[in-house]
Motif scaffolding. Structure first.
Motif, short mmCIF file in Angstrom:
data_model
loop_
_atom_site.label_atom_id
_atom_site.label_comp_id
_atom_site.label_asym_id
_atom_site.label_seq_id
_atom_site.Cartn_x
_atom_site.Cartn_y
_atom_site.Cartn_z
N UNK A 176 0.81 -1.21 0.00
CA UNK A 176 0.00 0.00 0.00
C UNK A 176 0.85 1.27 0.00
N UNK A 177 0.24 2.31 -0.57
CA UNK A 177 0.82 3.65 -0.58
C UNK A 177 -0.31 4.61 -0.20
N UNK A 178 0.04 5.70 0.46
CA UNK A 178 -0.97 6.67 0.87
C UNK A 178 -0.37 8.07 0.90
N UNK A 179 -1.11 9.02 0.37
CA UNK A 179 -0.68 10.42 0.40
C UNK A 179 -1.89 11.32 0.21
N UNK A 180 -2.08 12.26 1.12
CA UNK A 180 -3.12 13.29 1.02
C UNK A 180 -4.52 12.72 0.73
#
Length: 113
Positions: free
Chosen positions: A29-33
């Protein structure tokens, strides 16, 4: 709100129907804003991608995957992010295929180091 998903590797706690995501599948997983995305593979899935949004502990995303038999499939998923007592992240998911019949629930948890 549970911690960020960015950089976490998660895996299902149980196998789904044959030819689908299972305990050998790994999601990175990746997460930003408020945006989330992930790549996944393993078991019957050769390549999979998901993309969506996070609002608090609620995820809303779509997924697409290529399976070992050369077929593709896609769907929609709503997940709730929680933290386990040992600090790992857990996603409780409600999903529905959009490219074929079927829906269900699943649980994926952060893979311990």
């Amino acid at each position: 709100m549970a911690r960020s998903l960015d950089g976490l590797v998660l895996s299902p706690v149980a196998d789904q129907a044959p030819g689908q995501v299972g305990t050998r599948t790994r999601f990175t997983y990746h997460e930003k804003n408020g945006r989330i995305w992930a790549e996944y593979a393993g078991g019957d899935v050769v390549h999979g991608h998901l993309v969506g949004t996070r609002d608090g502990d609620a995820l809303d995303f779509r997924y697409v995957q290529l399976k070992q038999d050369g077929t593709t499939s896609s769907g929609h998923c709503l997940s709730t992010v929680t933290e386990l007592t040992d600090g790992r992240v857990r996603l409780e998911e409600r999903w529905e295929w959009e490219s074929q019949e079927g829906s269900g629930t699943s649980v994926v948890e952060e893979v311990a180091d």
